[in-house]
Design a protein around this motif. Structure first.
Motif, PDB file in Angstrom:
ATOM      1  N   TYR A 149      -9.712   0.174  74.602  1.00  0.00           N
ATOM      2  CA  TYR A 149      -9.717   1.540  74.074  1.00  0.00           C
ATOM      3  C   TYR A 149     -10.357   2.503  75.066  1.00  0.00           C
ATOM      4  CZ  TYR A 149     -10.842   5.672  71.439  1.00  0.00           C
ATOM      5  OH  TYR A 149     -10.965   6.981  71.046  1.00  0.00           O
ATOM      6  N   ASN A 150     -11.485   2.123  75.623  1.00  0.00           N
ATOM      7  CA  ASN A 150     -12.164   2.990  76.588  1.00  0.00           C
ATOM      8  C   ASN A 150     -11.320   3.237  77.836  1.00  0.00           C
ATOM      9  OD1 ASN A 150     -14.464   3.581  75.075  1.00  0.00           O
ATOM     10  ND2 ASN A 150     -15.453   1.681  75.716  1.00  0.00           N
ATOM     11  N   SER A 151     -10.477   2.269  78.187  1.00  0.00           N
ATOM     12  CA  SER A 151      -9.637   2.419  79.378  1.00  0.00           C
ATOM     13  C   SER A 151      -8.428   3.334  79.137  1.00  0.00           C
ATOM     14  CB  SER A 151      -9.162   1.055  79.880  1.00  0.00           C
ATOM     15  OG  SER A 151      -8.145   0.515  79.042  1.00  0.00           O
ATOM     16  N   VAL A 152      -8.055   3.539  77.865  1.00  0.00           N
ATOM     17  CA  VAL A 152      -6.841   4.336  77.597  1.00  0.00           C
ATOM     18  C   VAL A 152      -7.085   5.622  76.823  1.00  0.00           C
ATOM     19  CG1 VAL A 152      -5.376   2.274  77.600  1.00  0.00           C
ATOM     20  CG2 VAL A 152      -6.274   3.148  75.416  1.00  0.00           C
ATOM     21  N   GLN A 177       2.718   0.873  76.362  1.00  0.00           N
ATOM     22  CA  GLN A 177       3.964   0.684  77.104  1.00  0.00           C
ATOM     23  C   GLN A 177       5.105   1.505  76.511  1.00  0.00           C
ATOM     24  OE1 GLN A 177       4.298  -3.572  76.881  1.00  0.00           O
ATOM     25  NE2 GLN A 177       2.731  -3.903  78.436  1.00  0.00           N
ATOM     26  N   ALA A 178       5.033   1.774  75.204  1.00  0.00           N
ATOM     27  CA  ALA A 178       6.067   2.577  74.542  1.00  0.00           C
ATOM     28  C   ALA A 178       5.815   4.072  74.694  1.00  0.00           C
ATOM     29  CB  ALA A 178       6.142   2.211  73.067  1.00  0.00           C
ATOM     30  N   GLY A 179       4.752   4.415  75.423  1.00  0.00           N
ATOM     31  CA  GLY A 179       4.457   5.834  75.647  1.00  0.00           C
ATOM     32  C   GLY A 179       3.637   6.483  74.545  1.00  0.00           C
ATOM     33  N   PHE A 215      -7.100  -5.243  65.596  1.00  0.00           N
ATOM     34  CA  PHE A 215      -7.926  -5.199  66.802  1.00  0.00           C
ATOM     35  C   PHE A 215      -7.358  -6.039  67.943  1.00  0.00           C
ATOM     36  CE2 PHE A 215     -10.493  -4.097  63.180  1.00  0.00           C
ATOM     37  CZ  PHE A 215     -11.064  -2.920  63.606  1.00  0.00           C
ATOM     38  N   SER A 216      -6.086  -6.350  67.856  1.00  0.00           N
ATOM     39  CA  SER A 216      -5.406  -7.101  68.905  1.00  0.00           C
ATOM     40  C   SER A 216      -5.063  -6.169  70.065  1.00  0.00           C
ATOM     41  CB  SER A 216      -4.119  -7.717  68.342  1.00  0.00           C
ATOM     42  OG  SER A 216      -3.286  -8.146  69.378  1.00  0.00           O
ATOM     43  N   VAL A 217      -5.541  -6.494  71.234  1.00  0.00           N
ATOM     44  CA  VAL A 217      -5.233  -5.687  72.411  1.00  0.00           C
ATOM     45  C   VAL A 217      -3.732  -5.705  72.688  1.00  0.00           C
ATOM     46  CG1 VAL A 217      -5.573  -5.510  74.911  1.00  0.00           C
ATOM     47  CG2 VAL A 217      -7.536  -5.902  73.398  1.00  0.00           C
ATOM     48  N   ILE A 218      -3.083  -6.818  72.440  1.00  0.00           N
ATOM     49  CA  ILE A 218      -1.634  -6.913  72.647  1.00  0.00           C
ATOM     50  C   ILE A 218      -0.906  -5.830  71.844  1.00  0.00           C
ATOM     51  CG2 ILE A 218       0.411  -8.341  72.202  1.00  0.00           C
ATOM     52  CD1 ILE A 218      -1.422 -10.783  72.777  1.00  0.00           C
ATOM     53  N   ARG A 219      -1.327  -5.635  70.624  1.00  0.00           N
ATOM     54  CA  ARG A 219      -0.718  -4.616  69.754  1.00  0.00           C
ATOM     55  C   ARG A 219      -0.768  -3.242  70.409  1.00  0.00           C
ATOM     56  NH1 ARG A 219      -1.465  -4.090  63.650  1.00  0.00           N
ATOM     57  NH2 ARG A 219      -1.227  -1.886  63.211  1.00  0.00           N
ATOM     58  N   TRP A 220      -1.935  -2.897  70.934  1.00  0.00           N
ATOM     59  CA  TRP A 220      -2.129  -1.561  71.490  1.00  0.00           C
ATOM     60  C   TRP A 220      -1.541  -1.430  72.888  1.00  0.00           C
ATOM     61  CZ3 TRP A 220      -2.493   1.455  67.726  1.00  0.00           C
ATOM     62  CH2 TRP A 220      -3.127   1.040  66.549  1.00  0.00           C
ATOM     63  N   GLN A 221      -1.470  -2.532  73.622  1.00  0.00           N
ATOM     64  CA  GLN A 221      -0.775  -2.489  74.911  1.00  0.00           C
ATOM     65  C   GLN A 221       0.701  -2.184  74.712  1.00  0.00           C
ATOM     66  OE1 GLN A 221      -1.965  -6.365  76.362  1.00  0.00           O
ATOM     67  NE2 GLN A 221      -3.472  -5.471  77.767  1.00  0.00           N
ATOM     68  N   LYS A 222       1.283  -2.735  73.656  1.00  0.00           N
ATOM     69  CA  LYS A 222       2.687  -2.433  73.359  1.00  0.00           C
ATOM     70  C   LYS A 222       2.859  -0.953  73.043  1.00  0.00           C
ATOM     71  CE  LYS A 222       5.252  -5.238  71.153  1.00  0.00           C
ATOM     72  NZ  LYS A 222       5.903  -6.048  70.149  1.00  0.00           N
ATOM     73  N   ALA A 223       1.907  -0.373  72.338  1.00  0.00           N
ATOM     74  CA  ALA A 223       1.972   1.065  72.029  1.00  0.00           C
ATOM     75  C   ALA A 223       1.873   1.879  73.319  1.00  0.00           C
ATOM     76  CB  ALA A 223       0.853   1.442  71.073  1.00  0.00           C
ATOM     77  N   ILE A 225      -0.739   6.632  67.970  1.00  0.00           N
ATOM     78  CA  ILE A 225      -1.979   7.361  68.251  1.00  0.00           C
ATOM     79  C   ILE A 225      -2.764   7.561  66.964  1.00  0.00           C
ATOM     80  CG2 ILE A 225      -2.937   9.558  69.045  1.00  0.00           C
ATOM     81  CD1 ILE A 225      -0.528   9.689  71.003  1.00  0.00           C
ATOM     82  N   GLU A 226      -2.067   7.937  65.894  1.00  0.00           N
ATOM     83  CA  GLU A 226      -2.737   8.139  64.605  1.00  0.00           C
ATOM     84  C   GLU A 226      -3.348   6.837  64.099  1.00  0.00           C
ATOM     85  OE1 GLU A 226      -3.510  11.070  63.239  1.00  0.00           O
ATOM     86  OE2 GLU A 226      -2.602  11.794  65.090  1.00  0.00           O
TER      87      GLU A 226
END
Length: 187
Positions: free
Chosen positions: A179-182, A134-136, A124-132, A142-143
């Motif tokens: 999550y809601n923003s992306v 940024q990687a497109g 649940f780290s936002v940093i983790r998902w921000q990296k995803a 996504i899965e």
């Protein structure tokens, strides 16, 4: 920290060179290590060096494409430590701390419970998902994010410690906001 642990951690880190999984990279592992230390401190568990060692090894087999990676990572850590002439007890304790870090697993040691909670909290780290992002948004990201959203209802019951449950509750609003923003980016 003793030199054997320092050297073993360096070996674990070396597996991440060139590894392209943006949500299970070395920075993920470093966040797991930091979170494990924070949880341990709240529990008055004092062997922070041992937790750091275990944290750095917990996903190493993933870098080699081994799945399921939990048991394989535990074996790799134990073997590395035995090659460094640590006691069988320390090597076996490391193995036990790593092998059950999957969310559906039941660790049998305090160290295993701490590593598992730290690793699952990192989902649940936002940093983790921000990296995803940024990687497109690679397909595997996504899965994993869809699984995370689908499984949110089983948390915080997955966590062992009340402190981890509290950390999760604090982290959840920021994660939901992100999550809601992306979410429209990959529908």
């Amino acid at each position: 920290m003793n030199q054997t642990y320092v050297d073993s951690i360096a070996k674990a880190k070396s597996y991440y060179k060139g590894y392209k999984d943006v949500i299970h990279d070395l920075s993920h592992t470093e966040r797991v290590v930091q979170k494990a230390k924070e949880i341990a401190k709240a529990l008055d568990y004092n062997d922070q060096d041992f937790l750091e060692l275990c944290g750095y090894w917990h996903d190493v087999a993933k870098t080699l494409g081994k799945e399921p990676h939990e048991e394989a990572s535990a074996v790799m850590a134990r073997d590395d430590l035995l090659e460094r002439a640590v006691s069988q007890d320390v090597a076996d304790s490391t193995y036990e701390a790593i092998r059950f870090h999957k969310s559906t697993a039941n660790p049998i040691t305090i160290e295993g419970k701490i590593i598992r909670d730290a690793d699952k909290l990192e989902i649940f780290s936002v940093i983790r998902w921000q990296k995803a992002q940024q990687a497109g948004w690679p397909d595997y990201c996504i899965e994993d994010l869809k699984k995370t959203i689908a499984n949110m209802t089983k948390y915080p019951d997955v966590f062992t410690f009340d402190y981890t449950k509290e950390l999760y509750e604090k982290k959840l609003p920021e994660f939901k906001k992100f999550y809601n923003s992306v979410k429209t980016e990959f529908k």
